[in-house]
Design an enzyme around this catalytic site. Structure first.
Site, PDB file in Angstrom:
ATOM      1  N   LYS A 285      87.133  65.069 -38.120  1.00  0.00           N
ATOM      2  CA  LYS A 285      86.657  63.977 -37.268  1.00  0.00           C
ATOM      3  C   LYS A 285      87.700  62.863 -37.244  1.00  0.00           C
ATOM      4  CE  LYS A 285      81.780  63.306 -36.380  1.00  0.00           C
ATOM      5  NZ  LYS A 285      80.592  62.503 -36.625  1.00  0.00           N
ATOM      6  N   GLU A 371      63.927  66.895 -38.645  1.00  0.00           N
ATOM      7  CA  GLU A 371      62.831  65.936 -38.514  1.00  0.00           C
ATOM      8  C   GLU A 371      61.483  66.528 -38.890  1.00  0.00           C
ATOM      9  OE1 GLU A 371      66.124  64.820 -35.665  1.00  0.00           O
ATOM     10  OE2 GLU A 371      65.014  66.655 -36.094  1.00  0.00           O
ATOM     11  N   ARG A 399      60.311  65.221 -32.190  1.00  0.00           N
ATOM     12  CA  ARG A 399      60.603  66.574 -32.654  1.00  0.00           C
ATOM     13  C   ARG A 399      59.682  66.991 -33.797  1.00  0.00           C
ATOM     14  NH1 ARG A 399      66.949  67.518 -33.074  1.00  0.00           N
ATOM     15  NH2 ARG A 399      66.286  69.532 -32.263  1.00  0.00           N
TER      16      ARG A 399
END
Length: 642
Positions: A285, A371, A399
């Site tokens: 990243k 979640e 979710r």
């Protein structure tokens, strides 16, 4: 542009990219990375993740016949290079702005955006559906899912893998899953899977030893063949391939995701292989921008900045955000009550939990992008007498809706749901708008909803929610409030009670309007009420609704206006109308809130203004509905329309 970016300026579609010589692709990657950095610095947006996918994006579009071959990006916040290479280069200046291009893939934006994404772990399922559709239709094309290691922590990804390697009508679908392993999602990834993927990264002995042994043994063919066979049996114990091969995928990798000389031939080989393929690439990243490499979290989603200087702290400290208010409350309440435990689904920084993790590491749980698990896990903690606080964005709680009903509400377990990003969030667009939480929570028995108007009330609301013995959601918006000073104690809001914040100064019969505000829209409602001379109530609680206050207001007024930063359909205004109807009260009610449509990306203040939820818009709606040109309330029209 052509002088600074001679290759990139020639790329208006992937077809143009595929006309380049392979030797030109490294220079194209350099140009693309610089263009990306300069562009995001002007608009703000996701940076670290996109810098890490430059070479991978080039390789995918170079090897595959897009858009005929389908690329499905997971989460979607790493698709800026994809957008630049697919005809949207010159629109990057409009990124995440009203009327501009989205920060995520959108099917209505480009034929190259084959599937709309922004939430996590959907790519393999969608790509599998596309692959099987091609098989059923007799079409020859490849479906490619590009998924990050953080997204692999969600159960949905494994449900798709479990299905993906299975034959359908005797044939395994032609799907390629590319695991972009950058050891990061947004927050650092957690869990056993990440450790499994990181096994190779703990020391690069495997690759080095393998290549060295190859060189020695090639001079002795029988020994080389023996070593090759041994490697096939042993590699599963060393590299993270066994689990994916057990799902029926042919595992390849890991390879360097920034090495085009490795990426392109590998992708070409996998493109031509039938069945389910799995490529593990390792990227970094922030690749190519040292500041982002050093701090990929800070540069995950920066605002505008000078690339030469990097991110700078503002000269004057900004007002605390609601997220920071929650983070401070969490630490203060944990210091007071040892039963408090805090849970986040991979949003430590975004939910304001960094300090809590430092101070109370044994009571902090990051469960990864999961979640559903987060909510049921919290339910299990609550069953044993602990007091769980689940910090989750409004859009992500969607979710875990079944878990909230089945595992929490039916059992009436005490739990605080700290719903960040409730209402209009701005640049992230429809996928991240917290528009629906009031409507989808209000219908659940045992579940309460609190909508504080400012920072001070947010702290008090969290305390009040924590003191309850049933599930309570506290919803608050992204960003800062009006700057209300907060008390240092943990005083709760009076449970289920609203308050009158402004009374009509000239209560003339037939002209008495009351505005009932839920949440932070209290302040534009107060501003509008000054010009309308209306009563304003700060309702605070959507459920339980303060029926005593509501009935008192109904007795003393001729019309009611409700204001909320949530969808009107099924929202707080609906709760008011249902309550009045149940009490046999006939009174005109105008419900203001988010319309029955998905809200586009853009500046939050501008979006609220366009939807009539700023002070001017509230005033205009009230006048258009209730007030005639002489300034009198039109009871006949109001009654017929109400």
């Amino acid at each position: 542009m052509s002088a600074k970016y001679p290759l990139l300026s020639r790329i208006d579609s992937p077809a143009d990219l595929r006309q380049l010589a392979r030797g030109d692709l490294k220079q194209l990657a350099t140009e693309l990375r610089d263009y990306l950095l300069q562009s995001v610095a002007q608009t703000g947006g996701h940076l670290s993740s996109n810098l890490g996918t430059v070479e991978l994006t080039i390789a995918l579009h170079y090897v595959f016949d897009t858009p005929r071959d389908r690329l499905v990006w997971d989460v979607g916040h790493q698709t800026y290079p994809h957008k630049i290479l697919t005809g949207r280069r010159d629109r990057m200046a409009t990124l995440r702005q009203l009327g501009g291009i989205s920060g995520f893939p959108r099917r209505d934006e480009s034929e190259y955006d084959t599937f709309g994404t922004a939430h996590s772990s959907t790519s393999i399922s969608a790509a599998l559906g596309m692959a099987l559709a091609s098989q059923i239709k007799g079409e020859s094309r490849k479906a490619v899912a590009i998924i990050g290691d953080g997204a692999m922590t969600a159960g949905m990804a494994f449900e798709a893998l479990n299905n993906g390697g299975m034959p359908h009508a005797g044939k395994v679908p032609d799907i390629l899953v590319v695991l972009n392993d950058n050891d990061m999602s947004i927050s650092p990834p957690v869990g056993a899977l990440n450790k499994y993927l990181a096994r190779l990264m703990s020391g690069k002995f495997y690759a080095a030893a393998r290549e060295g042994a190859k060189g020695l043994l090639k001079n002795a063919p029988p020994l080389f063949e023996l070593a090759r066979r041994f490697e096939e049996h042993a590699k599963g114990m060393v590299v993270p391939g066994t689990i994916f091969e057990e799902f029926g995928f042919n595992y390849v990798g890991p390879i360097d995701g920034h090495d085009l000389d490795a990426l392109i031939p590998t992708l070409e080989n996998l493109r031509d292989k039938p069945g389910a393929q799995f490529l593990h690439v390792v990227t970094k990243k922030g690749q190519g921008y040292k500041l982002a490499e050093a701090d990929p979290i800070a540069y995950h989603g920066p605002g505008k900045f000078n690339p030469a200087e990097g991110l700078k702290k503002p000269a004057t400290p900004p007002k605390p955000t609601f997220t920071q208010v929650f983070g401070q409350w969490l630490c203060d309440m944990a210091a007071k009550d040892s039963r408090l435990v805090a849970i986040t689904p991979a949003m430590r920084e975004g939910s304001g939990m960094v300090e809590f993790e430092k101070r109370f590491p044994g009571r902090y749980f990051d469960v990864g992008i999961a979640e559903q698990h987060a909510v049921t896990f919290a339910a299990g903690l609550a069953c044993e007498g602990l007091k769980p606080v689940v910090a989750i964005y409004s859009t992500f709680l969607q979710r875990a809706y079944d878990q909230l009903i089945h595992d929490v509400a039916i059992q009436n377990l005490p739990m605080v749901l700290a719903l960040d990003r409730a209402g209009v969030v701005g640049a992230d667009g429809a996928t991240h708008m917290g528009a629906f939480d009031i409507a989808y929570l209000r219908c659940i028995p045992h579940c309460s909803i609190v909508a504080p108007a400012d920072e001070a009330e947010c702290r008090q609301a969290l305390t009040a929610a924590y003191e309850q013995d049933h599930p309570v959601a506290v919803r608050y918006p992204r960003g800062a409030g009006v700057g209300t000073a907060m008390a240092g104690d943990l005083q709760p809001l009076p449970w289920g009670r609203g308050e009158i914040r402004r009374e009509i100064k000239k209560p003339l019969p037939g002209q008495r309007v009351a505005i009932l505000a839920f949440g932070t829209l209290l302040y534009p409602a107060l501003e509008a009420a000054e010009r309308l001379d209306a009563t304003v109530a700060n309702m605070r609680f959507v459920k339980p609704l303060d029926t005593e206050l509501l009935q008192d207001i109904a007795r003393r007024h001729d019309a009611i206006v409700t204001v909320e930063e949530g969808c009107v359909t099924g929202g707080a205004g609906s709760a008011v109308m249902e309550t009045l109807q149940a009490a046999g009260v006939t009174l005109p009610v105008l419900a203001l809130g988010l319309p029955d449509e998905f809200i586009e990306h853009g500046d939050p203040a501008k979006l609220l203004s366009l939807m009539g939820l700023d002070a001017a818009g509230i005033e205009r709606s009230v006048r258009e509905r209730f007030v005639d040109r002489a300034g009198r309330l039109e009871l006949v029209r109001a009654a017929s329309n109400g």
